[in-house]
Design a protein around this motif. Structure first.
Motif, PDB file in Angstrom:
ATOM      1  N   GLN A 177      30.348  48.123  33.261  1.00 11.90           N
ATOM      2  CA  GLN A 177      31.495  48.185  33.679  1.00 11.90           C
ATOM      3  C   GLN A 177      31.754  46.676  33.890  1.00 11.90           C
ATOM      4  O   GLN A 177      32.877  46.268  33.509  1.00 11.90           O
ATOM      5  N   SER A 178      30.989  46.451  34.786  1.00  8.97           N
ATOM      6  CA  SER A 178      31.324  44.897  34.728  1.00  8.97           C
ATOM      7  C   SER A 178      31.644  43.638  33.797  1.00  8.97           C
ATOM      8  O   SER A 178      32.388  43.067  33.381  1.00  8.97           O
ATOM      9  N   THR A 179      30.626  43.515  33.268  1.00  9.30           N
ATOM     10  CA  THR A 179      30.414  42.625  32.276  1.00  9.30           C
ATOM     11  C   THR A 179      31.615  43.225  30.987  1.00  9.30           C
ATOM     12  O   THR A 179      31.763  42.608  30.790  1.00  9.30           O
ATOM     13  N   LEU A 180      32.082  44.270  31.165  1.00 10.89           N
ATOM     14  CA  LEU A 180      32.731  44.544  29.858  1.00 10.89           C
ATOM     15  C   LEU A 180      34.388  44.552  30.019  1.00 10.89           C
ATOM     16  O   LEU A 180      35.439  43.832  29.331  1.00 10.89           O
ATOM     17  N   GLY A 181      34.055  44.935  31.813  1.00  9.68           N
ATOM     18  CA  GLY A 181      35.274  43.808  32.411  1.00  9.68           C
ATOM     19  C   GLY A 181      35.567  42.631  32.602  1.00  9.68           C
ATOM     20  O   GLY A 181      36.548  42.177  31.642  1.00  9.68           O
ATOM     21  N   LEU A 183      34.526  40.837  29.556  1.00 12.79           N
ATOM     22  CA  LEU A 183      34.544  40.431  28.180  1.00 12.79           C
ATOM     23  C   LEU A 183      36.953  40.608  27.937  1.00 12.79           C
ATOM     24  O   LEU A 183      36.789  39.802  27.647  1.00 12.79           O
ATOM     25  N   PHE A 184      36.704  41.782  28.247  1.00 14.53           N
ATOM     26  CA  PHE A 184      38.615  41.870  28.492  1.00 14.53           C
ATOM     27  C   PHE A 184      39.234  40.492  28.782  1.00 14.53           C
ATOM     28  O   PHE A 184      40.240  40.308  28.433  1.00 14.53           O
ATOM     29  N   ALA A 185      39.010  40.758  30.544  1.00 16.88           N
ATOM     30  CA  ALA A 185      39.170  39.766  31.517  1.00 16.88           C
ATOM     31  C   ALA A 185      39.573  38.501  30.271  1.00 16.88           C
ATOM     32  O   ALA A 185      40.508  37.589  30.187  1.00 16.88           O
ATOM     33  N   GLY A 186      38.001  38.050  29.868  1.00 12.28           N
ATOM     34  CA  GLY A 186      38.612  36.593  29.207  1.00 12.28           C
ATOM     35  C   GLY A 186      39.407  36.687  27.788  1.00 12.28           C
ATOM     36  O   GLY A 186      39.801  35.618  27.509  1.00 12.28           O
ATOM     37  N   LEU A 187      39.160  37.858  26.984  1.00 12.75           N
ATOM     38  CA  LEU A 187      40.181  37.993  25.860  1.00 12.75           C
ATOM     39  C   LEU A 187      41.760  38.042  25.983  1.00 12.75           C
ATOM     40  O   LEU A 187      42.304  37.205  25.595  1.00 12.75           O
ATOM     41  N   GLN A 188      41.883  38.418  27.550  1.00 17.35           N
ATOM     42  CA  GLN A 188      43.328  38.731  28.509  1.00 17.35           C
ATOM     43  C   GLN A 188      43.946  37.099  28.455  1.00 17.35           C
ATOM     44  O   GLN A 188      44.423  36.593  28.557  1.00 17.35           O
ATOM     45  N   VAL A 210      39.792  23.473  35.002  1.00 15.68           N
ATOM     46  CA  VAL A 210      39.381  24.183  34.045  1.00 15.68           C
ATOM     47  C   VAL A 210      38.574  22.972  33.143  1.00 15.68           C
ATOM     48  O   VAL A 210      38.850  22.527  31.780  1.00 15.68           O
ATOM     49  N   GLU A 211      37.217  23.351  33.577  1.00 15.03           N
ATOM     50  CA  GLU A 211      35.901  23.122  32.151  1.00 15.03           C
ATOM     51  C   GLU A 211      36.228  24.034  31.616  1.00 15.03           C
ATOM     52  O   GLU A 211      36.025  22.720  29.982  1.00 15.03           O
ATOM     53  N   GLU A 212      35.298  25.212  31.703  1.00  8.17           N
ATOM     54  CA  GLU A 212      34.914  25.784  29.758  1.00  8.17           C
ATOM     55  C   GLU A 212      35.640  27.140  30.794  1.00  8.17           C
ATOM     56  O   GLU A 212      35.212  28.105  31.933  1.00  8.17           O
ATOM     57  N   ILE A 213      35.566  28.202  29.638  1.00  8.44           N
ATOM     58  CA  ILE A 213      35.595  29.250  29.309  1.00  8.44           C
ATOM     59  C   ILE A 213      34.983  30.097  28.828  1.00  8.44           C
ATOM     60  O   ILE A 213      35.140  29.712  27.301  1.00  8.44           O
ATOM     61  N   THR A 214      34.112  30.848  28.925  1.00  7.14           N
ATOM     62  CA  THR A 214      33.490  32.013  28.421  1.00  7.14           C
ATOM     63  C   THR A 214      34.117  33.280  28.256  1.00  7.14           C
ATOM     64  O   THR A 214      34.833  34.081  29.158  1.00  7.14           O
ATOM     65  N   LEU A 215      33.049  34.008  27.709  1.00  8.04           N
ATOM     66  CA  LEU A 215      33.517  35.653  27.511  1.00  8.04           C
ATOM     67  C   LEU A 215      33.235  36.528  28.690  1.00  8.04           C
ATOM     68  O   LEU A 215      34.462  37.187  28.781  1.00  8.04           O
ATOM     69  N   THR A 229      31.756  28.284  39.132  1.00  7.62           N
ATOM     70  CA  THR A 229      31.823  29.091  38.661  1.00  7.62           C
ATOM     71  C   THR A 229      31.548  30.629  38.965  1.00  7.62           C
ATOM     72  O   THR A 229      31.249  30.649  40.578  1.00  7.62           O
ATOM     73  N   MET A 230      33.072  31.345  38.323  1.00 12.68           N
ATOM     74  CA  MET A 230      32.773  32.509  38.932  1.00 12.68           C
ATOM     75  C   MET A 230      33.614  33.238  37.775  1.00 12.68           C
ATOM     76  O   MET A 230      33.748  33.301  36.975  1.00 12.68           O
ATOM     77  N   PRO A 231      33.751  34.245  37.883  1.00 10.72           N
ATOM     78  CA  PRO A 231      33.916  35.459  36.921  1.00 10.72           C
ATOM     79  C   PRO A 231      35.322  35.216  36.280  1.00 10.72           C
ATOM     80  O   PRO A 231      36.071  35.607  37.709  1.00 10.72           O
ATOM     81  N   VAL A 232      35.591  35.674  35.312  1.00  9.86           N
ATOM     82  CA  VAL A 232      37.113  35.605  34.980  1.00  9.86           C
ATOM     83  C   VAL A 232      37.980  36.786  34.846  1.00  9.86           C
ATOM     84  O   VAL A 232      39.195  36.716  34.878  1.00  9.86           O
ATOM     85  N   SER A 233      37.384  38.182  35.473  1.00  9.95           N
ATOM     86  CA  SER A 233      38.166  39.398  35.960  1.00  9.95           C
ATOM     87  C   SER A 233      38.470  38.629  37.007  1.00  9.95           C
ATOM     88  O   SER A 233      39.775  38.900  37.573  1.00  9.95           O
ATOM     89  N   TYR A 234      38.381  37.449  38.242  1.00  6.10           N
ATOM     90  CA  TYR A 234      38.965  36.861  38.820  1.00  6.10           C
ATOM     91  C   TYR A 234      40.296  36.432  39.155  1.00  6.10           C
ATOM     92  O   TYR A 234      41.119  36.525  39.975  1.00  6.10           O
ATOM     93  N   PHE A 235      40.727  35.657  37.548  1.00  6.30           N
ATOM     94  CA  PHE A 235      42.365  35.396  37.433  1.00  6.30           C
ATOM     95  C   PHE A 235      42.247  36.458  36.916  1.00  6.30           C
ATOM     96  O   PHE A 235      44.206  35.918  36.829  1.00  6.30           O
TER      97      PHE A 235
END
Length: 373
Positions: A177-181, A183-188, A210-215, A229-235
């Motif tokens: 669930q966290s990984t998929l969240g 993933l979709f946050a990165g696309l958003q 911001v130096e790098e953005i992954t999925l 380094t922080m999960p993209v879901s934070y943003f």
């Protein structure tokens, strides 16, 4: 003799054809790139020469290895066929990733060369980076699945795997669930234009770029060259400051706590002289005003504009340093003063004895004088 010549001819012929194809394709791309210099795609595709050669060589060997009639082929034919199939699948996936990377990078370079808005360029850069990562992930999954299907055992259990796919999907969805969240946050983030590579942000009280953005994660480089380094879901779930959104221009403030007699009009003239000499000032605006007072001081705020956050920090430091130096040298009375009461020093021992003599005797052990009783 025939058992020796056949393998040499098959392997040597495959290598010769591979080198010839690689050389011919590279020459063709080089000439096309020279004729169409405005399109960087052909030059970028030249990076695909090595995976192309590996793909061609593995394909040729996969189709002709049984023509060698060698003993090792007769004894281990199935194993060799499977090994060559695995190499062919991996090489094809490698080639597909290189080609997609060349196409994506070529599109970004052409857009960056013609665009005049740095914010839009950073947005496109973020999007193409994430698109490339998605393509790489998809190609990797497809290649891994194809490689697994080359094993007979995996093909045998394929039906049962499909039958239990619903249950496995539910279990995997809960577990990931966290990984998929993320993933979709990165696309958003990529297509919602929330944050882009190169943006200046403030997260958890830390200022950085911001130096790098992954999925799945995002990396922020702070001003002292640390990486957060922080999960993209934070943003997508918490508020943050994006100083680059809507433009990189910044207004910096410098606050002074001064005495009420400070020469505000002269300070305003001096501020104008400082910012005009500063290369970090963008020439848009500056001002100085008294914003607050206290019983002992008044608050003077200087505002200066700059092209971005880095220049705003630089010009603020220059204004603060030069203004304080000017006040100390020309108007020292304007700096805040702290008045303290003078403490009386203790009496010498001789004075204490004289006081005791005047009182007519020694003190009791409890510190009281006989006359007090």
């Amino acid at each position: 003799m025939e058992d020796v010549l056949r393998p040499l001819l098959v392997i040597g012929g495959s290598l010769a054809i591979t080198l010839s194809v690689g050389w011919a394709v590279d020459r063709l791309l080089q000439r096309t790139d020279a004729r169409h210099a405005e399109t960087p795609l052909w030059g970028l595709l030249r990076r695909c020469r090595l995976p192309l050669q590996v793909t061609v060589c593995s394909a040729l060997l996969r189709g002709s290895y049984d023509k060698t009639h060698a003993r090792v082929v007769r004894e281990h034919g199935s194993g060799i066929a499977q090994l060559l199939a695995l190499v062919l699948i991996a090489a094809t996936a490698w080639l597909a990733v290189r080609v997609s990377a060349a196409v994506v990078e070529s599109s970004y370079r052409r857009y960056a060369a013609s665009a005049h808005d740095p914010a839009r360029v950073r947005r496109v850069r973020t999007q193409v980076t994430l698109i490339q990562r998605v393509v790489t992930a998809i190609v990797g999954v497809v290649a891994a699945s194809a490689m697994l299907l080359t094993f007979p055992a995996m093909r045998t259990v394929g039906t049962s795997m499909l039958a239990s796919a619903g249950i496995l999907g539910i279990v995997a969805g809960v577990a990931a669930q966290s990984t998929l969240g993320n993933l979709f946050a990165g696309l958003q983030i990529a297509f919602g234009d929330m944050v882009r590579i190169g943006d200046t942000v403030v997260v958890d009280g830390e200022w950085g770029t911001v130096e790098e953005i992954t999925l799945t994660f995002l990396s922020v480089r702070t001003w002292d060259e640390r990486r957060i380094t922080m999960p993209v879901s934070y943003f997508t779930g918490k508020p943050f400051e994006n100083w680059s959104r809507g433009g990189a221009q910044k207004t910096g403030a410098v606050v002074f706590h001064l005495d009420h007699s400070a020469p505000v009009a002269e300070m305003r003239v001096r501020l104008g002289e400082i910012v005009r000499k500063s290369p970090a000032w963008d020439g848009r605006d500056w001002s100085l005003a008294v914003t607050d007072t206290t019983p002992s001081t008044m608050v003077v705020r200087a505002l200066v504009t700059a092209r971005d956050a880095d220049d705003a920090w630089t010009v603020r430091c220059e204004v603060r340093e030069q203004m304080i130096t000017w006040l100390r040298e020309h108007h020292p009375y304007a700096l805040p003063r702290i008045t303290t009461a003078t403490i009386q020093p203790p009496l010498p021992a001789a004075d204490s004895e004289d006081r005791l003599t005047r009182f007519g005797g020694d003190l009791h052990k409890d510190g009281t004088h006989p006359r007090q009783n």
